[in-house]
Design an enzyme around this catalytic site. Structure first.
Site, mmCIF file in Angstrom:
data_model
loop_
_atom_site.group_PDB
_atom_site.id
_atom_site.type_symbol
_atom_site.label_atom_id
_atom_site.label_comp_id
_atom_site.label_asym_id
_atom_site.label_seq_id
_atom_site.Cartn_x
_atom_site.Cartn_y
_atom_site.Cartn_z
ATOM 1 C CE1 TYR A 30 -3.921 -2.228 0.447
ATOM 2 C CE2 TYR A 30 -2.370 -3.505 1.774
ATOM 3 C CZ TYR A 30 -3.554 -3.418 1.083
ATOM 4 O OH TYR A 30 -4.389 -4.501 1.006
ATOM 5 C CG ASN A 53 -10.405 -3.172 -7.889
ATOM 6 O OD1 ASN A 53 -10.871 -2.696 -8.908
ATOM 7 N ND2 ASN A 53 -9.832 -4.358 -7.853
ATOM 8 C CB CYS A 61 -7.195 -5.099 -5.539
ATOM 9 S SG CYS A 61 -8.575 -6.237 -5.624
ATOM 10 C CG HIS A 62 -5.125 -10.740 -6.521
ATOM 11 N ND1 HIS A 62 -5.834 -10.234 -7.592
ATOM 12 C CD2 HIS A 62 -4.143 -11.502 -7.043
ATOM 13 C CE1 HIS A 62 -5.291 -10.705 -8.711
ATOM 14 N NE2 HIS A 62 -4.251 -11.459 -8.399
ATOM 15 C CD GLU A 90 -1.870 -13.460 -10.020
ATOM 16 O OE1 GLU A 90 -1.051 -12.733 -9.432
ATOM 17 O OE2 GLU A 90 -2.940 -13.044 -10.505
#
Length: 112
Positions: A30, A53, A61-62, A90
């Site tokens: 952040y 979001n 946003c993850h 991912e």
DNA sequence: CCAATGACTAATC
DNA sequence: CGATTAGCCATTG
């Protein structure tokens, strides 16, 4: 008819735009986003904007975690469980609620 | 306009 | 490591 709904405030859109730059398999914090936007102290505001979001998880946003490498929160899907699942999918390894090799996974926006 | 509210952070105990 | 405190800022009612 041309009534496209535009989402969010200008600030929120900047945050969401920043999110789109984070490559799959990488993460950011952040604070890093706040700094990238030129407002390094607006950390909480960034957190709030990220949390709102409306395009999750298309807009990743993850991939935003806390400064200490812990996962942080997530409001879409099943919450934090979904966030972890997306990250692992991912290729981001997580153990005991923390990112493995956190600093190596960190994405640097503009070579900060 | 003022007070409350967060997907935060750093420091302290 | 967990709990507490204070700082910070855009956004909301």
């Amino acid at each position: 008819m041309g009534n496209n709904k535009e989402y969010g405030t200008p600030f929120q859109r900047e945050v969401w735009e920043a999110l789109r730059r984070i490559p799959k398999g990488s993460i950011t914090t952040y604070g890093a986003i706040a700094k990238y936007l030129g407002q390094p102290r607006a950390v909480r505001a960034v957190g709030t904007a990220v949390g709102r979001n409306p395009f999750a998880p298309e807009v990743p946003c993850h991939r935003v975690v806390r400064a200490d490498g812990t996962i942080g929160n997530y409001s879409a899907g099943n919450g934090v469980a979904t966030k972890i699942a997306l990250l692992e999918k991912e290729g981001v390894e997580i153990s005991d609620g923390k990112i493995i090799e956190f600093e190596k996974r960190l994405y640097r926006f503009e070579d900060q």
